[in-house]
Design a protein around this motif. Structure first.
Motif, PDB file in Angstrom:
ATOM      1  N   UNK A   1      -2.918  -2.121   0.853  1.00 35.72           N
ATOM      2  CA  UNK A   1      -2.493  -1.227   1.935  1.00 35.72           C
ATOM      3  C   UNK A   1      -3.730  -0.456   2.373  1.00 35.72           C
ATOM      4  N   UNK A   2      -4.530  -1.044   3.228  1.00 35.49           N
ATOM      5  CA  UNK A   2      -5.827  -0.453   3.533  1.00 35.49           C
ATOM      6  C   UNK A   2      -5.980  -0.128   5.007  1.00 35.49           C
ATOM      7  N   UNK A   3      -6.701   0.955   5.244  1.00 32.16           N
ATOM      8  CA  UNK A   3      -7.113   1.289   6.593  1.00 32.16           C
ATOM      9  C   UNK A   3      -8.589   0.912   6.744  1.00 32.16           C
ATOM     10  N   UNK A   4      -9.419   1.334   5.801  1.00 26.07           N
ATOM     11  CA  UNK A   4     -10.821   0.923   5.805  1.00 26.07           C
ATOM     12  C   UNK A   4     -11.090  -0.048   4.662  1.00 26.07           C
ATOM     13  N   UNK A   5     -11.158   0.477   3.442  1.00 27.55           N
ATOM     14  CA  UNK A   5     -11.509  -0.353   2.292  1.00 27.55           C
ATOM     15  C   UNK A   5     -10.475  -0.321   1.177  1.00 27.55           C
ATOM     16  N   UNK A   6      -9.394   0.424   1.319  1.00 30.77           N
ATOM     17  CA  UNK A   6      -8.335   0.449   0.321  1.00 30.77           C
ATOM     18  C   UNK A   6      -8.491   1.501  -0.755  1.00 30.77           C
ATOM     19  N   UNK A   7      -9.493   2.381  -0.637  1.00 25.54           N
ATOM     20  CA  UNK A   7      -9.739   3.396  -1.660  1.00 25.54           C
ATOM     21  C   UNK A   7      -8.612   4.431  -1.671  1.00 25.54           C
ATOM     22  N   UNK A   8      -8.279   4.995  -0.540  1.00 30.37           N
ATOM     23  CA  UNK A   8      -7.224   6.011  -0.481  1.00 30.37           C
ATOM     24  C   UNK A   8      -5.867   5.410  -0.826  1.00 30.37           C
ATOM     25  N   UNK A   9      -5.613   4.196  -0.365  1.00 30.64           N
ATOM     26  CA  UNK A   9      -4.362   3.524  -0.703  1.00 30.64           C
ATOM     27  C   UNK A   9      -4.265   3.249  -2.191  1.00 30.64           C
ATOM     28  N   UNK A  10      -5.369   2.882  -2.813  1.00 27.98           N
ATOM     29  CA  UNK A  10      -5.391   2.644  -4.256  1.00 27.98           C
ATOM     30  C   UNK A  10      -5.144   3.915  -5.046  1.00 27.98           C
ATOM     31  N   UNK A  11      -5.752   5.017  -4.613  1.00 28.51           N
ATOM     32  CA  UNK A  11      -5.493   6.298  -5.269  1.00 28.51           C
ATOM     33  C   UNK A  11      -4.030   6.703  -5.119  1.00 28.51           C
ATOM     34  N   UNK A  12      -3.485   6.495  -3.937  1.00 30.00           N
ATOM     35  CA  UNK A  12      -2.086   6.849  -3.692  1.00 30.00           C
ATOM     36  C   UNK A  12      -1.151   5.999  -4.553  1.00 30.00           C
ATOM     37  N   UNK A  13      -1.405   4.709  -4.664  1.00 29.90           N
ATOM     38  CA  UNK A  13      -0.565   3.854  -5.504  1.00 29.90           C
ATOM     39  C   UNK A  13      -0.669   4.241  -6.966  1.00 29.90           C
ATOM     40  N   UNK A  14      -1.875   4.579  -7.409  1.00 28.38           N
ATOM     41  CA  UNK A  14      -2.083   4.927  -8.810  1.00 28.38           C
ATOM     42  C   UNK A  14      -1.325   6.192  -9.197  1.00 28.38           C
ATOM     43  N   UNK A  15      -1.344   7.191  -8.327  1.00 27.55           N
ATOM     44  CA  UNK A  15      -0.699   8.462  -8.633  1.00 27.55           C
ATOM     45  C   UNK A  15       0.722   8.569  -8.090  1.00 27.55           C
ATOM     46  N   UNK A  16       1.183   7.580  -7.337  1.00 31.14           N
ATOM     47  CA  UNK A  16       2.537   7.601  -6.796  1.00 31.14           C
ATOM     48  C   UNK A  16       2.695   8.533  -5.610  1.00 31.14           C
ATOM     49  N   UNK A  17       1.637   8.685  -4.827  1.00 30.41           N
ATOM     50  CA  UNK A  17       1.654   9.560  -3.658  1.00 30.41           C
ATOM     51  C   UNK A  17       1.758   8.724  -2.391  1.00 30.41           C
ATOM     52  N   UNK A  18       1.922   9.414  -1.276  1.00 28.98           N
ATOM     53  CA  UNK A  18       1.936   8.773   0.028  1.00 28.98           C
ATOM     54  C   UNK A  18       0.490   8.504   0.460  1.00 28.98           C
ATOM     55  N   UNK A  19       0.140   7.291   0.877  1.00 27.82           N
ATOM     56  CA  UNK A  19      -1.239   6.992   1.287  1.00 27.82           C
ATOM     57  C   UNK A  19      -1.724   7.850   2.458  1.00 27.82           C
ATOM     58  N   UNK A  20      -0.813   8.194   3.364  1.00 24.96           N
ATOM     59  CA  UNK A  20      -1.209   9.028   4.500  1.00 24.96           C
ATOM     60  C   UNK A  20      -1.646  10.412   4.027  1.00 24.96           C
ATOM     61  N   UNK A  21      -0.982  10.948   3.016  1.00 24.28           N
ATOM     62  CA  UNK A  21      -1.346  12.253   2.461  1.00 24.28           C
ATOM     63  C   UNK A  21      -2.735  12.205   1.836  1.00 24.28           C
ATOM     64  N   UNK A  22      -3.028  11.148   1.101  1.00 25.85           N
ATOM     65  CA  UNK A  22      -4.343  11.024   0.460  1.00 25.85           C
ATOM     66  C   UNK A  22      -5.435  10.897   1.522  1.00 25.85           C
ATOM     67  N   UNK A  23      -5.174  10.107   2.556  1.00 27.98           N
ATOM     68  CA  UNK A  23      -6.157   9.964   3.639  1.00 27.98           C
ATOM     69  C   UNK A  23      -6.383  11.292   4.341  1.00 27.98           C
TER      70      UNK A  23
END
Length: 82
Positions: free
Chosen positions: A11-33
C-alpha cells in the motif's frame, strides 16, 4: 506471541515506508503520512528518518511469500533406499 517484522507496504504512495509503519502498528496509513509531513514542515527530521527507513526496511512480501511464511511446511518422511 507472533513476531512481526517491520516491512515496506504494498500500500504505497512513494516507497511504502509510511504504509509499512502503519501496518506494523495497526494505524491508518493516511495518518502516518500526515504525521511525516507535519514533522517535516516543523522540524525536518522526518525526511532524514524516511530516507533511512527507505534503505533499512525490507521490501513488502508478495502474495506467494505471505502464503509461504503463514505456516511452516509439514515434515516429510525420508524415503527408504533399496
Amino acid at each position: 506471541m507472533e513476531q512481526r517484522i517491520l516491512r515496506k507496504s504494498s500500500n504505497r504512495t512513494l516507497f511504502g515506508v509510511c504504509g509499512g509503519l502503519a501496518e506494523h502498528f495497526g494505524w491508518d496509513p493516511t495518518l502516518v503520512r500526515f504525521m511525516f509531513i507535519l514533522v517535516a514542515f516543523f522540524g525536518g527530521s522526518s525526511i532524514a528518518a524516511y530516507v533511512i527507513l527507505l534503505f533499512v526496511m525490507p521490501p513488502a512480501l508478495g502474495h506467494g511469500d505471505r502464503l509461504a511464511t503463514a505456516a511452516p511446511a509439514p515434515p516429510t518422511a525420508p524415503t527408504p533406499t533399496p
